[in-house]
Design a protein around this motif. Structure first.
Motif, PDB file in Angstrom:
ATOM      1  N   VAL A 181       0.876  -1.172   0.000  1.00  0.00           N
ATOM      2  CA  VAL A 181       0.000   0.000   0.000  1.00  0.00           C
ATOM      3  C   VAL A 181       0.911   1.220   0.000  1.00  0.00           C
ATOM      4  CG1 VAL A 181      -1.769   1.314   1.225  1.00  0.00           C
ATOM      5  CG2 VAL A 181      -1.812  -1.195   1.302  1.00  0.00           C
ATOM      6  N   LYS A 182       0.664   2.144  -0.925  1.00  0.00           N
ATOM      7  CA  LYS A 182       1.445   3.378  -0.960  1.00  0.00           C
ATOM      8  C   LYS A 182       0.496   4.561  -1.010  1.00  0.00           C
ATOM      9  CE  LYS A 182       5.563   5.514  -2.946  1.00  0.00           C
ATOM     10  NZ  LYS A 182       5.098   6.898  -2.765  1.00  0.00           N
ATOM     11  N   LYS A 183       0.303   5.186   0.157  1.00  0.00           N
ATOM     12  CA  LYS A 183      -0.603   6.332   0.265  1.00  0.00           C
ATOM     13  C   LYS A 183       0.111   7.609   0.665  1.00  0.00           C
ATOM     14  CE  LYS A 183      -4.468   5.597   2.496  1.00  0.00           C
ATOM     15  NZ  LYS A 183      -5.403   5.148   3.548  1.00  0.00           N
ATOM     16  N   TYR A 184       1.366   7.488   1.085  1.00  0.00           N
ATOM     17  CA  TYR A 184       2.090   8.644   1.596  1.00  0.00           C
ATOM     18  C   TYR A 184       3.433   8.782   0.897  1.00  0.00           C
ATOM     19  CZ  TYR A 184      -1.337   7.846   5.253  1.00  0.00           C
ATOM     20  OH  TYR A 184      -2.513   7.621   5.921  1.00  0.00           O
ATOM     21  N   GLU A 185       3.843  10.005   0.689  1.00  0.00           N
ATOM     22  CA  GLU A 185       5.115  10.297   0.037  1.00  0.00           C
ATOM     23  C   GLU A 185       6.276   9.703   0.840  1.00  0.00           C
ATOM     24  OE1 GLU A 185       7.311  11.719  -3.072  1.00  0.00           O
ATOM     25  OE2 GLU A 185       5.137  11.947  -2.844  1.00  0.00           O
ATOM     26  N   GLY A 186       7.134   8.944   0.178  1.00  0.00           N
ATOM     27  CA  GLY A 186       8.335   8.418   0.803  1.00  0.00           C
ATOM     28  C   GLY A 186       8.154   7.153   1.610  1.00  0.00           C
ATOM     29  N   GLN A 187       6.938   6.623   1.686  1.00  0.00           N
ATOM     30  CA  GLN A 187       6.655   5.502   2.568  1.00  0.00           C
ATOM     31  C   GLN A 187       5.934   4.391   1.810  1.00  0.00           C
ATOM     32  OE1 GLN A 187       3.167   5.240   5.548  1.00  0.00           O
ATOM     33  NE2 GLN A 187       4.809   6.162   6.749  1.00  0.00           N
ATOM     34  N   LEU A 188       6.278   3.139   2.120  1.00  0.00           N
ATOM     35  CA  LEU A 188       5.594   1.992   1.530  1.00  0.00           C
ATOM     36  C   LEU A 188       5.218   1.008   2.627  1.00  0.00           C
ATOM     37  CD1 LEU A 188       4.854   0.742  -1.333  1.00  0.00           C
ATOM     38  CD2 LEU A 188       6.829  -0.755  -0.951  1.00  0.00           C
ATOM     39  N   LEU A 189       3.977   0.532   2.588  1.00  0.00           N
ATOM     40  CA  LEU A 189       3.490  -0.494   3.497  1.00  0.00           C
ATOM     41  C   LEU A 189       3.575  -1.836   2.782  1.00  0.00           C
ATOM     42  CD1 LEU A 189       2.038  -0.612   6.350  1.00  0.00           C
ATOM     43  CD2 LEU A 189      -0.091  -0.727   5.054  1.00  0.00           C
ATOM     44  N   ALA A 190       4.237  -2.815   3.416  1.00  0.00           N
ATOM     45  CA  ALA A 190       4.349  -4.160   2.842  1.00  0.00           C
ATOM     46  C   ALA A 190       3.520  -5.121   3.687  1.00  0.00           C
ATOM     47  CB  ALA A 190       5.805  -4.603   2.809  1.00  0.00           C
ATOM     48  N   LEU A 191       2.446  -5.655   3.100  1.00  0.00           N
ATOM     49  CA  LEU A 191       1.569  -6.583   3.810  1.00  0.00           C
ATOM     50  C   LEU A 191       2.116  -7.988   3.600  1.00  0.00           C
ATOM     51  CD1 LEU A 191      -1.877  -5.055   2.760  1.00  0.00           C
ATOM     52  CD2 LEU A 191      -0.444  -4.475   4.723  1.00  0.00           C
ATOM     53  N   LEU A 192       3.049  -8.390   4.457  1.00  0.00           N
ATOM     54  CA  LEU A 192       3.783  -9.642   4.273  1.00  0.00           C
ATOM     55  C   LEU A 192       2.934 -10.873   4.496  1.00  0.00           C
ATOM     56  CD1 LEU A 192       7.246  -8.888   5.891  1.00  0.00           C
ATOM     57  CD2 LEU A 192       6.801  -9.513   3.523  1.00  0.00           C
ATOM     58  N   SER A 193       1.829 -10.710   5.166  1.00  0.00           N
ATOM     59  CA  SER A 193       0.976 -11.844   5.473  1.00  0.00           C
ATOM     60  C   SER A 193      -0.474 -11.384   5.514  1.00  0.00           C
ATOM     61  CB  SER A 193       1.367 -12.439   6.831  1.00  0.00           C
ATOM     62  OG  SER A 193       0.410 -13.368   7.272  1.00  0.00           O
ATOM     63  N   TYR A 194      -1.363 -12.251   5.061  1.00  0.00           N
ATOM     64  CA  TYR A 194      -2.796 -11.964   5.165  1.00  0.00           C
ATOM     65  C   TYR A 194      -3.435 -12.847   6.234  1.00  0.00           C
ATOM     66  CZ  TYR A 194      -2.394  -9.089   1.015  1.00  0.00           C
ATOM     67  OH  TYR A 194      -2.042  -8.092   0.132  1.00  0.00           O
ATOM     68  N   THR A 195      -2.614 -13.227   7.212  1.00  0.00           N
ATOM     69  CA  THR A 195      -3.108 -14.031   8.311  1.00  0.00           C
ATOM     70  C   THR A 195      -2.516 -13.509   9.622  1.00  0.00           C
ATOM     71  OG1 THR A 195      -3.422 -16.317   9.076  1.00  0.00           O
ATOM     72  CG2 THR A 195      -1.239 -15.751   8.255  1.00  0.00           C
ATOM     73  N   CYS A 196      -3.202 -13.789  10.733  1.00  0.00           N
ATOM     74  CA  CYS A 196      -2.738 -13.423  12.069  1.00  0.00           C
ATOM     75  C   CYS A 196      -2.825 -14.657  12.962  1.00  0.00           C
ATOM     76  CB  CYS A 196      -3.607 -12.314  12.667  1.00  0.00           C
ATOM     77  SG  CYS A 196      -3.527 -10.747  11.775  1.00  0.00           S
ATOM     78  N   VAL A 197      -2.114 -14.651  14.089  1.00  0.00           N
ATOM     79  CA  VAL A 197      -2.232 -15.785  15.007  1.00  0.00           C
ATOM     80  C   VAL A 197      -3.546 -15.734  15.769  1.00  0.00           C
ATOM     81  CG1 VAL A 197       0.214 -16.271  15.253  1.00  0.00           C
ATOM     82  CG2 VAL A 197      -0.842 -14.589  16.751  1.00  0.00           C
ATOM     83  N   SER A 198      -4.146 -14.543  15.846  1.00  0.00           N
ATOM     84  CA  SER A 198      -5.478 -14.385  16.446  1.00  0.00           C
ATOM     85  C   SER A 198      -6.202 -13.278  15.695  1.00  0.00           C
ATOM     86  CB  SER A 198      -5.377 -14.035  17.933  1.00  0.00           C
ATOM     87  OG  SER A 198      -4.769 -15.077  18.663  1.00  0.00           O
ATOM     88  N   ASN A 199      -7.521 -13.404  15.589  1.00  0.00           N
ATOM     89  CA  ASN A 199      -8.318 -12.431  14.852  1.00  0.00           C
ATOM     90  C   ASN A 199      -9.014 -11.462  15.799  1.00  0.00           C
ATOM     91  OD1 ASN A 199      -7.652 -13.580  12.402  1.00  0.00           O
ATOM     92  ND2 ASN A 199      -9.546 -14.778  12.226  1.00  0.00           N
ATOM     93  N   CYS A 200      -8.610 -10.193  15.752  1.00  0.00           N
ATOM     94  CA  CYS A 200      -9.290  -9.146  16.516  1.00  0.00           C
ATOM     95  C   CYS A 200     -10.648  -8.906  15.879  1.00  0.00           C
ATOM     96  CB  CYS A 200      -8.473  -7.857  16.510  1.00  0.00           C
ATOM     97  SG  CYS A 200      -6.778  -8.041  17.084  1.00  0.00           S
ATOM     98  N   ARG A 201     -11.690  -8.862  16.689  1.00  0.00           N
ATOM     99  CA  ARG A 201     -13.043  -8.746  16.139  1.00  0.00           C
ATOM    100  C   ARG A 201     -13.272  -7.411  15.434  1.00  0.00           C
ATOM    101  NH1 ARG A 201     -13.204 -13.141  15.064  1.00  0.00           N
ATOM    102  NH2 ARG A 201     -15.189 -12.594  14.113  1.00  0.00           N
ATOM    103  N   TYR A 202     -12.455  -6.394  15.734  1.00  0.00           N
ATOM    104  CA  TYR A 202     -12.640  -5.056  15.168  1.00  0.00           C
ATOM    105  C   TYR A 202     -11.681  -4.792  14.012  1.00  0.00           C
ATOM    106  CZ  TYR A 202      -8.818  -4.633  18.467  1.00  0.00           C
ATOM    107  OH  TYR A 202      -7.660  -4.853  19.164  1.00  0.00           O
ATOM    108  N   CYS A 203     -11.054  -5.818  13.476  1.00  0.00           N
ATOM    109  CA  CYS A 203     -10.061  -5.664  12.410  1.00  0.00           C
ATOM    110  C   CYS A 203     -10.635  -4.892  11.222  1.00  0.00           C
ATOM    111  CB  CYS A 203      -9.582  -7.034  11.941  1.00  0.00           C
ATOM    112  SG  CYS A 203      -8.400  -6.974  10.579  1.00  0.00           S
ATOM    113  N   GLU A 204      -9.886  -3.873  10.768  1.00  0.00           N
ATOM    114  CA  GLU A 204     -10.372  -3.061   9.649  1.00  0.00           C
ATOM    115  C   GLU A 204     -10.021  -3.672   8.298  1.00  0.00           C
ATOM    116  OE1 GLU A 204      -6.780   0.159   8.956  1.00  0.00           O
ATOM    117  OE2 GLU A 204      -8.406   0.689  10.303  1.00  0.00           O
TER     118      GLU A 204
END
Length: 336
Positions: A69-92
């Motif tokens: 995800v690239k929404k900001y100048e100079g910064q990149l978000l790398a979503l290395l995984s689409y899984t978690c060890v636990s699922n927060c019920r409020y996950c966006e």
């Protein structure tokens, strides 16, 4: 641009945001109502299928290569995984995590190579954030990404954003963490923490170990109705973090996605709490209150009641003005 899987492409068992909790959290749930509310599925309130087409925060439209995800100048978000060890019920990110792409789990080396090539080709990128899902569920991928990025002179800052240490502290790979902490002068470790009950002796010990490795420790929190919606609870949390040498960084207005409506607070109530906290806390113990604006661009700081302002609308980083009614409609799939 890679396309996120649609609902029709999902297996029927992946059509809902499933309950997923570690044994460590199961034990905490016995004594903490807050932990139960954060992780226990409520079938009466979570009776909708996950909508994998949603793009509440314009992340999918800001995806230069798969897993970023690239929404900001100079910064990149790398979503290395689409899984978690636990699922927060409020996950966006319930449109990707826990459903749909959760079956794919961790990014492959080939997809990580695509991210590295993209960063190498854009010398304006000085900061890369490993996120997810949870990047610590892809330890090999995290090591490979950071070691390769450390060879790029223009990448000055690396960040790890995770909830893993608060969900499964015994399973954090300390050797990996120690190695990654040395790759740059500034390697940030951001914990997502929402309630004082998460600061168990095991979590506190792990935080001390991470600090000793040289990480710059920060936190992110989300306002959650019925869980941390009081001055007393948040003051307790932020002071404990401050005493541990961890800087509270952001507290977010909660986002309303498929099944999170019960957690979303009124913005004015959040402002009242933050105003009281500003009167009581040291600046270093006080996080920025921000809204990641639905349908717009940017995490905008919310003013406190020390100022007179219109809380009914906000401008994003590009000058687009969005009203609170606008983003409620966007969250419910009625607007753009």
């Amino acid at each position: 641009m890679d396309v996120i899987a649609t609902t029709a492409e999902q297996d029927s068992t992946e059509s809902r945001f499933a309950e997923k909790v570690t044994p460590y959290l199961r034990d905490l749930m016995e004594s903490s109502e807050a932990i139960r509310e954060m992780y226990q599925l409520n079938p009466e309130l979570e009776n909708l299928e996950a909508d994998t087409s949603v793009d509440l925060l314009n992340e999918k439209t800001s995806t230069p290569v798969f897993g970023t995800v690239k929404k900001y100048e100079g910064q990149l978000l790398a979503l290395l995984s689409y899984t978690c060890v636990s699922n927060c019920r409020y996950c966006e990110r319930q449109d990707r995590v826990g459903v749909g792409l959760d079956s794919a789990g961790r990014l492959t080396k080939e997809k990580i190579d695509n991210i590295i090539d993209y960063v190498a080709g854009d010398e304006t990128i000085y900061e890369v954030i490993a996120s997810g899902g949870d990047p610590l569920t892809n330890p090999k991928g995290l090591r490979y990404l950071f070691e390769e990025l450390s060879k790029l002179e223009h990448v000055k800052v690396l960040r790890i954003h995770t909830r893993f240490p608060l969900q499964n502290p015994d399973k954090v790979d300390l050797k990996l963490m120690a190695d990654l902490s040395q790759l740059r002068e500034a390697v940030y470790f951001s914990l997502h923490i929402d309630h004082p009950d998460e600061l168990t002796p095991k979590a506190i010990k792990l935080i001390a170990e991470l600090k000793a490795m040289g990480y710059i420790m920060i936190t992110q929190t989300v306002f959650l109705k019925g869980i941390n919606d009081s001055v007393e609870t948040l003051k307790d949390l932020f002071l404990k973090l401050f005493e541990l040498g961890v800087r509270p960084y952001y507290i977010y207005h909660g986002q309303e996605v498929t099944s999170t409506r019960r957690f979303v607070m009124d913005l004015d109530d959040e402002v009242n709490i933050m105003t009281d906290l500003r009167n009581q806390l040291s600046g270093l113990a006080f996080p920025q209150h921000v809204i990641d604006i639905p349908g717009a661009s940017g995490k905008v700081v919310v003013p406190s009641n020390h100022w007179s302002y219109d809380s009914g609308s906000v401008s994003d980083f590009k000058g687009k003005r969005v009203t609170t009614s606008d983003w409620n409609e966007i969250a419910q799939g009625k607007g753009h």
